[in-house]
Every structure is written in C-alpha cells, then in structure tokens.
Enzyme design. Structure first.
Site, PDB file in Angstrom:
ATOM      1  N   HIS A  67      46.612  23.249  35.712  1.00 28.12           N
ATOM      2  CA  HIS A  67      46.174  24.566  35.221  1.00 28.12           C
ATOM      3  C   HIS A  67      47.111  25.208  34.215  1.00 28.12           C
ATOM      4  CE1 HIS A  67      49.017  25.918  38.336  1.00 28.12           C
ATOM      5  NE2 HIS A  67      49.028  27.080  37.721  1.00 28.12           N
TER       6      HIS A  67
HETATM    7  C1  UD1 Z   1      48.507  32.480  36.863  1.00 31.25           C
HETATM    8  C2  UD1 Z   1      50.019  32.508  36.644  1.00 31.25           C
HETATM    9  C3  UD1 Z   1      50.597  31.115  36.902  1.00 31.25           C
HETATM   10  C4  UD1 Z   1      50.204  30.612  38.289  1.00 31.25           C
HETATM   11  C5  UD1 Z   1      48.694  30.694  38.470  1.00 31.25           C
HETATM   12  C6  UD1 Z   1      48.342  30.345  39.896  1.00 31.25           C
HETATM   13  C7  UD1 Z   1      50.813  34.102  34.944  1.00 31.25           C
HETATM   14  C8  UD1 Z   1      51.368  34.244  33.589  1.00 31.25           C
HETATM   15  N1  UD1 Z   1      50.358  32.896  35.276  1.00 31.25           N
HETATM   16  O1  UD1 Z   1      47.970  31.581  35.917  1.00 31.25           O
HETATM   17  O2  UD1 Z   1      52.018  31.192  36.845  1.00 31.25           O
HETATM   18  O3  UD1 Z   1      50.633  29.289  38.422  1.00 31.25           O
HETATM   19  O4  UD1 Z   1      48.238  32.039  38.191  1.00 31.25           O
HETATM   20  O5  UD1 Z   1      47.024  29.919  40.015  1.00 31.25           O
HETATM   21  O6  UD1 Z   1      50.810  35.043  35.687  1.00 31.25           O
HETATM   22  N2  UD1 Z   1      40.149  33.212  36.243  1.00 31.25           N
HETATM   23  C9  UD1 Z   1      38.932  33.309  36.882  1.00 31.25           C
HETATM   24  N3  UD1 Z   1      38.919  33.816  38.160  1.00 31.25           N
HETATM   25  C10 UD1 Z   1      40.030  34.227  38.812  1.00 31.25           C
HETATM   26  C11 UD1 Z   1      41.268  34.125  38.147  1.00 31.25           C
HETATM   27  C12 UD1 Z   1      41.307  33.610  36.867  1.00 31.25           C
HETATM   28  O7  UD1 Z   1      37.890  32.951  36.329  1.00 31.25           O
HETATM   29  O8  UD1 Z   1      39.932  34.674  39.972  1.00 31.25           O
HETATM   30  C13 UD1 Z   1      40.184  32.618  34.886  1.00 31.25           C
HETATM   31  C14 UD1 Z   1      40.021  33.654  33.775  1.00 31.25           C
HETATM   32  O9  UD1 Z   1      39.285  33.063  32.744  1.00 31.25           O
HETATM   33  C15 UD1 Z   1      41.454  33.858  33.317  1.00 31.25           C
HETATM   34  C16 UD1 Z   1      42.084  32.492  33.551  1.00 31.25           C
HETATM   35  O10 UD1 Z   1      41.451  31.980  34.706  1.00 31.25           O
HETATM   36  O11 UD1 Z   1      41.543  34.264  31.978  1.00 31.25           O
HETATM   37  C17 UD1 Z   1      43.582  32.529  33.758  1.00 31.25           C
HETATM   38  O12 UD1 Z   1      43.943  33.433  34.803  1.00 31.25           O
HETATM   39  P1  UD1 Z   1      45.372  34.157  34.785  1.00 31.25           P
HETATM   40  O13 UD1 Z   1      45.574  34.934  36.021  1.00 31.25           O
HETATM   41  O14 UD1 Z   1      45.577  34.882  33.505  1.00 31.25           O
HETATM   42  O15 UD1 Z   1      46.375  32.958  34.704  1.00 31.25           O
HETATM   43  P2  UD1 Z   1      46.442  31.634  35.580  1.00 31.25           P
HETATM   44  O16 UD1 Z   1      46.174  30.490  34.679  1.00 31.25           O
HETATM   45  O17 UD1 Z   1      45.613  31.813  36.789  1.00 31.25           O
HETATM   46  N1  UDP Z   2      45.553  25.613  46.432  1.00 33.21           N
HETATM   47  C1  UDP Z   2      44.392  25.819  47.161  1.00 33.21           C
HETATM   48  N2  UDP Z   2      43.198  25.369  46.662  1.00 33.21           N
HETATM   49  C2  UDP Z   2      43.097  24.725  45.462  1.00 33.21           C
HETATM   50  C3  UDP Z   2      44.296  24.507  44.726  1.00 33.21           C
HETATM   51  C4  UDP Z   2      45.500  24.979  45.230  1.00 33.21           C
HETATM   52  O1  UDP Z   2      44.438  26.381  48.260  1.00 33.21           O
HETATM   53  O2  UDP Z   2      41.985  24.343  45.068  1.00 33.21           O
HETATM   54  C5  UDP Z   2      46.837  26.154  46.941  1.00 33.21           C
HETATM   55  C6  UDP Z   2      47.950  25.146  47.101  1.00 33.21           C
HETATM   56  O3  UDP Z   2      47.920  24.557  48.387  1.00 33.21           O
HETATM   57  C7  UDP Z   2      49.190  26.009  46.905  1.00 33.21           C
HETATM   58  C8  UDP Z   2      48.736  27.056  45.935  1.00 33.21           C
HETATM   59  O4  UDP Z   2      47.323  27.078  45.985  1.00 33.21           O
HETATM   60  O5  UDP Z   2      49.554  26.663  48.122  1.00 33.21           O
HETATM   61  C9  UDP Z   2      49.219  26.718  44.538  1.00 33.21           C
HETATM   62  O6  UDP Z   2      48.609  27.516  43.609  1.00 33.21           O
HETATM   63  P1  UDP Z   2      48.617  27.185  42.057  1.00 33.21           P
HETATM   64  O7  UDP Z   2      48.786  25.729  41.842  1.00 33.21           O
HETATM   65  O8  UDP Z   2      47.407  27.836  41.490  1.00 33.21           O
HETATM   66  O9  UDP Z   2      49.864  28.023  41.532  1.00 33.21           O
HETATM   67  P2  UDP Z   2      51.418  27.670  41.294  1.00 33.21           P
HETATM   68  O10 UDP Z   2      51.996  27.238  42.581  1.00 33.21           O
HETATM   69  O11 UDP Z   2      51.472  26.635  40.216  1.00 33.21           O
HETATM   70  O12 UDP Z   2      51.966  28.952  40.779  1.00 33.21           O
END
Ligand code: UD1
Ligand code: UDP
Length: 359
Positions: free
Chosen positions: A206
């Site tokens: 991601h």
């Molecule tokens: C964010 C964090 C990242 C973390 C990740 C965990 C920042 C800068 N990044 O990245 O460090 O690893 O969360 O998963 O804070 N979206 C949906 N539904 C949701 C959430 C997001 O559709 O519930 C989509 C939207 O199009 C959004 C995109 O995902 O623009 C990215 O979401 P965002 O929270 O900005 O960043 P992540 O990639 O989730």
């Molecule tokens: N996770 C989950 N379902 C998924 C993918 C990840 O429950 O489909 C959980 C995973 O076990 C871990 C956390 O989400 O606890 C990690 O989140 P993510 O990879 O989005 O964020 P990061 O750790 O990179 O910030």
C-alpha cells in the site's frame, strides 16, 4: 487519571487497543477519552477493528477522511484542538506515524498538553516517506516516549531526546496479537479462500512509492507469474485497489481480495508459507509468528525484524517477486521474538503513565 487517546488508521487500533484496556484496568474510575480522527473510515479499515479488539466506541469522531497530506494534517489539527480544550486531559497518547499522529501531537504542543508516543524512535532514515517525517516531529514534541526496539533509544538520543523521557516497554501491537491467539489459531481463514495452510503467499502492498506509479503493474505481473507455482492471496488496501482499477484478467492463482478483518488477517498470516509486504506492522507480526516475510522496500524502520531472520528486504524492485518460490524454499532457523514482544507491553506502559501522573 484524565487521559485522551487518539486513533485514526487501521494499525493505530491494533497498537492502542491494549494500551486503552490496560489503563482502564489500572484506573477504572478515571476518564479515558477516545478520539477517532476518521483518517480511515471504511468498515473494514476501522469499525471491524474496534469490534474485534473490544475497543469502546470513540467519544469524539472528527470525520477528517481522505485527502492530501495538507488536508489531513490541517483537518485533524483544526478539529482536535477544541476537543482537547474541552476535555482538558492530563496526558494525550498517540500511536505510530500516520498523519493523524503528527497532527494530534502538534495540537498538544500548541496547547501545552503533555504527550506520550507509542512506538517512538523507529527510523527508516528515509525522509521521502511521510511517515518518517511524522515520526521524527512527533518524537520531538513528546514528554513520554514508549519504545519497542533496542535501536529506538539510540535513534532518539542522536536527535537530542533526553533519556529520562524514553521508556522501553515493548510492543503493544504484539500484545493485541497475543491476546487474540486463541481466536485466530485454528480459524483457517485460508480455507474460505480455497487454499490450504502452508501452501500460499499472503500479500499486502500500500505504500505510495510502490502503488502510486508504474511499479504496481510490474508487481502484479510478477505476482501473476508466482501464482503459477504458489497461490497468492492479496487483500488490497483501498489505495491499492483504486490504483489497480478493474484489474481484469488475473490468473486464477492470484486472488485479489478486499481488506479482511483482523482475526482473519492474523489467521491468513499465521498459516501462510510467507508474506510479501510493504507494511510496517506486518513485518512485526510475521516476526512474532515466525513466518518468513519479504519486504518490498529499500529500507525498514524495523531493522530488528531483519536481524531476527524472519524479514528479508527485497528492495523496491518488483522483479525480485519472481524469485519468491525459490526464496521461500530456503530453510530458516526460527528466531525468538525480540525482548518485550511478549503480550505485556501495555501493562508496563500503563505503570509508567500512572507513576508519571502520580509524581
Ligand atoms: C496511511 C498512512 C500509512 C499507513 C496506512 C495504514 C499517512 C501519511 N499514511 O496510509 O503510514 O501505513 O495508513 O493503512 O498517514 N481510503 C479508503 N477508505 C478508507 C481509507 C482510505 O477508500 O477507509 C483510500 C482513499 O482513496 C485515500 C487512500 O485510501 O485517499 C489513502 O488513505 P490515507 O489515509 O491517505 O493513506 P494510507 O495509504 O491509508
Ligand atoms: N491488517 C488487517 N487486514 C488486512 C491487512 C492488514 O487486519 O487486510 C492488519 C495487519 O494485521 C496489521 C495492520 O493491519 O496489524 C497493518 O496495517 P497496514 O499494513 O495498513 O499499516 P502499517 O503497519 O504499514 O502502517
């Protein structure tokens, strides 16, 4: 105690659930306010975690949602300040490195509210990652820094953080995993996806560096080739799913899924032959589970997972995915989890908080 906890994204819930529970156990009569920024909002990115982890309903929902870094940081900063002023907590606790973390930390700094950081001191030394900037700045404005890795204290010392503010308590994300072990072991979520335990690769990708450009297409082509030898289960983050579009024409061995709940994910992780990821949390969970992890990044802020032998940095190079079947067949020594990754980190953290507030 009068505490306020801030969560906003999927990994935040996993890191904070045991912290909130331990502090409530220590001080059942205290005030434990939960603020959800709404950075993640889909049911499978948010609500399912609150339910499965037994986190009480948030007291304040800020509804910040998706947007640019500026919009998310500004949105949380603006929305949380009046909540902080109205609640008047003695201490605010923030986890991890997401935009919600830094914005809440800045609001506390401006309002002179003491702040604690769960998962302090991790460094990738890669300032192109927004998370690295968020971590460094959050740690600078914190009063209490809770670390889970031995190198974290050294990283913080190098940035001038006083040692008496740093407390090595262990890994609260692993507390959550340990607490749910009875519920995910034997769950066999993989069978519902048509594959047997030990027979497949679990994939999550991601990070913008990979998914917001051409590398994602290269990664999908490489995964398609791997899936001829080993089934691939890929629960895709919404960012990734949006970047993939319709993703038509995938081979039958490559199963693109929606994000799965935490219990199902841990079950898929524990039963996988290996995981391929760019997630921070999954590098840690796979280390605890002893499952080989291949990280599609040039660096990691979690070098202990590499030292323990479970995690291999492949580099930000999708072509290396093609070598997975051979890499997975190489035997490895299972390593013990790092110290403090033992299911009791949140209890240690809660005692530090209680001492601090009593003193
Ligand atoms: C964010 C964090 C990242 C973390 C990740 C965990 C920042 C800068 N990044 O990245 O460090 O690893 O969360 O998963 O804070 N979206 C949906 N539904 C949701 C959430 C997001 O559709 O519930 C989509 C939207 O199009 C959004 C995109 O995902 O623009 C990215 O979401 P965002 O929270 O900005 O960043 P992540 O990639 O989730
Ligand atoms: N996770 C989950 N379902 C998924 C993918 C990840 O429950 O489909 C959980 C995973 O076990 C871990 C956390 O989400 O606890 C990690 O989140 P993510 O990879 O989005 O964020 P990061 O750790 O990179 O910030």
């Amino acid at each position: 105690m009068k505490l306020l906890h801030v969560v906003g994204t999927r990994p935040n819930f996993v890191k904070m659930a045991p912290v909130i529970a331990a502090l409530r156990r220590l001080d059942p009569g205290g005030r434990h306010v939960l603020v959800h920024t709404g950075q993640h909002y889909d049911r499978m990115m948010s609500e399912v975690f609150l339910e499965e982890l037994g986190v009480p309903a948030p007291d304040h929902l800020l509804g910040v949602g998706s947007g640019s870094h500026a919009a998310q940081l500004g949105g949380v900063l603006e929305a949380i300040a009046p909540v902080l002023t109205a609640e008047g907590p003695e201490l605010v606790i923030v986890p991890g490195d997401v935009n919600s973390t830094l914005a809440a930390a800045l609001a506390c700094a401006h309002l002179r509210i003491p702040l604690a950081h769960v998962e302090a001191g991790l460094r990738s030394f890669d300032r192109t990652m927004p998370e690295e900037v968020n971590r460094v700045l959050t740690d600078q404005v914190c009063d209490l820094l809770f670390t889970h890795s031995p190198e974290a204290a050294a990283n913080l010392a190098a940035e001038g953080v006083a040692a008496d503010r740093v407390h090595q308590v262990g890994n609260t994300m692993i507390d959550t995993l340990v607490a749910l072990e009875d519920r995910f072991r034997g769950r066999r979520a993989c069978v519902g996806h048509g594959v047997e335990p030990g027979s497949y690769v679990l994939v999550t990708l991601h990070r913008p560096a990979l998914v917001d450009g051409l590398l994602l297409g290269d990664a999908m082509a490489a995964l398609a080739s791997v899936s001829a030898a080993l089934p691939v289960l890929f629960p895709a983050h919404p960012r990734t799913r949006a970047a993939l579009g319709a993703a038509a024409g995938l081979p039958p061995g490559l199963r693109l899924l929606d994000p799965v709940g935490y219990l199902d994910f841990l079950s898929l992780e524990a039963d996988a032959a290996a995981v391929l990821t760019d997630s921070g949390g999954i590098q840690e969970e796979s280390t605890y589970l002893g499952v080989p992890c291949f990280t599609l990044r040039d660096n990691t802020e979690r070098p202990i997972t590499v030292e323990r032998g479970t995690n291999t940095l492949l580099g930000l190079d999708p072509e290396r995915i093609r070598g997975l079947p051979e890499l997975i067949s190489t035997p490895r020594e299972p390593a013990a989890p790092p110290p403090g990754w033992d299911g009791h980190a949140a209890e240690r953290l809660a005692r530090v908080v209680a001492d601090r507030l009593a003193g």
